[in-house]
Design a protein around this motif. Structure first.
Motif, short mmCIF file in Angstrom:
data_model
loop_
_atom_site.label_atom_id
_atom_site.label_comp_id
_atom_site.label_asym_id
_atom_site.label_seq_id
_atom_site.Cartn_x
_atom_site.Cartn_y
_atom_site.Cartn_z
N SER A 177 0.59 -1.37 0.40
CA SER A 177 -0.24 0.25 -0.25
C SER A 177 0.84 0.73 -0.07
O SER A 177 0.66 1.92 -0.45
N ASN A 219 2.73 1.55 -3.49
CA ASN A 219 1.62 1.96 -4.43
C ASN A 219 1.43 4.05 -4.18
O ASN A 219 0.94 4.22 -5.20
N GLU A 220 1.15 3.74 -2.72
CA GLU A 220 0.82 5.48 -2.82
C GLU A 220 1.99 6.80 -3.23
O GLU A 220 1.25 7.44 -3.98
#
Length: 290
Positions: free
Chosen positions: A217, A220-221
């Protein structure tokens, strides 16, 4: 009629390239290509064996680099990474200086910057910078031709790195300097390097996150914030670029290309290609060879 070929041609320059450096300066006119065979040879898509710079001193040229077309007017410089496939589409009486150099002969810091720059668009030059570049290039060319000199290769290598250093200074003016990178930018940059080395074997965001020792995550950020795209999109985009290169520039079957890119599930690869590009792999090949 296309010639049968099972791999993308590689320009190995001349015999001096065994030393890892090749330099030339040419005046090329459209009228030089008197036959269709000469024109076909001059415009054949290929890769270069080294990190290559084409310095356009006079005239105009239209080139295609990985399916992107660029119309370039002098003075300008084109940088090409060894992975990039390119071809000349049209010229208008040009004078071009060309230098190709292997990674073994590059200054380590310059090599790192060159890897970070790729891919980059051709760069227009000011007249002042063009004159400086021409002067350094002529020095490189002089050393290149003095093969009997005892200091031949050290002088050649050092002068070429001086030229590359100055060229890089021009490219970096329009690039964000690493010192100003945010944490997101640095993670995204490292991810892109890993992707370039592993796109045939690693297909999932989580695999890259594991290599970076961060969560999927967070990866991806960072990538989304820095590039505007998701990790999955960039992975697929890099795979499809290589697929397009092989579909257009070789005669390998779609199944062979899928296997080369790490897909044992051939139907999955064909669905992925269609999803990303909007057309099938076979249609892409036919459309671009009509």
């Amino acid at each position: 009629m296309r010639k049968n070929k099972n791999k993308i041609p590689v320009n190995t320059m001349d015999n001096t390239f065994r030393l890892g450096i090749s330099i030339d300066k040419n005046s090329i006119k459209k009228s030089d290509f008197k036959t269709s065979n000469q024109e076909e040879e001059a415009t054949q898509a290929h890769r270069d064996e080294g990190y290559t710079f084409h310095i356009l001193e006079q005239g105009e040229v239209t080139i295609e680099i990985d399916f992107q077309t660029y119309c370039i007017s002098s003075p300008a410089v084109v940088y090409l990474h060894p992975d990039q496939v390119h071809k000349m589409l049209d010229i208008d009486d040009i004078i071009v200086c060309t230098m190709s150099i292997s990674n073994a002969n590059l200054n380590e810091g310059y090599l790192k910057i060159l890897e970070d720059l790729s891919p980059t668009a051709p760069l227009s030059l000011s007249r002042e910078d063009s004159l400086t570049i021409s002067s350094i290039f002529l020095l490189c060319l002089k050393f290149y031709r003095q093969k009997e000199s005892k200091m031949y290769f050290p002088l050649l290598k050092d002068s070429c790195n001086t030229l590359i250093g100055f060229l890089l200074s021009q490219f970096l003016i329009i690039k964000k300097l690493e010192d100003n990178f945010s944490r997101f930018d640095k993670v995204a940059k490292t991810f892109r390097k890993l992707l370039e080395k592993n796109y045939c074997t690693l297909k999932r965001p989580g695999e890259y996150a594991a290599l970076l020792h961060i969560s999927t995550s967070y990866l991806n950020e960072c990538v989304k914030e820095s590039t505007g795209y998701s990790v999955s999109y960039l992975i697929q985009d890099r795979i499809i670029l290589e697929a397009k290169r092989l579909l257009y520039h070789t005669d390998k079957s779609v199944k062979e290309i899928a296997f080369e890119l790490g897909y044992s599930d051939y139907p999955y690869f064909t669905r992925l290609f269609s999803k990303v590009t909007g057309i099938s792999a076979i249609t892409f090949r036919r459309k671009n060879h009509d």
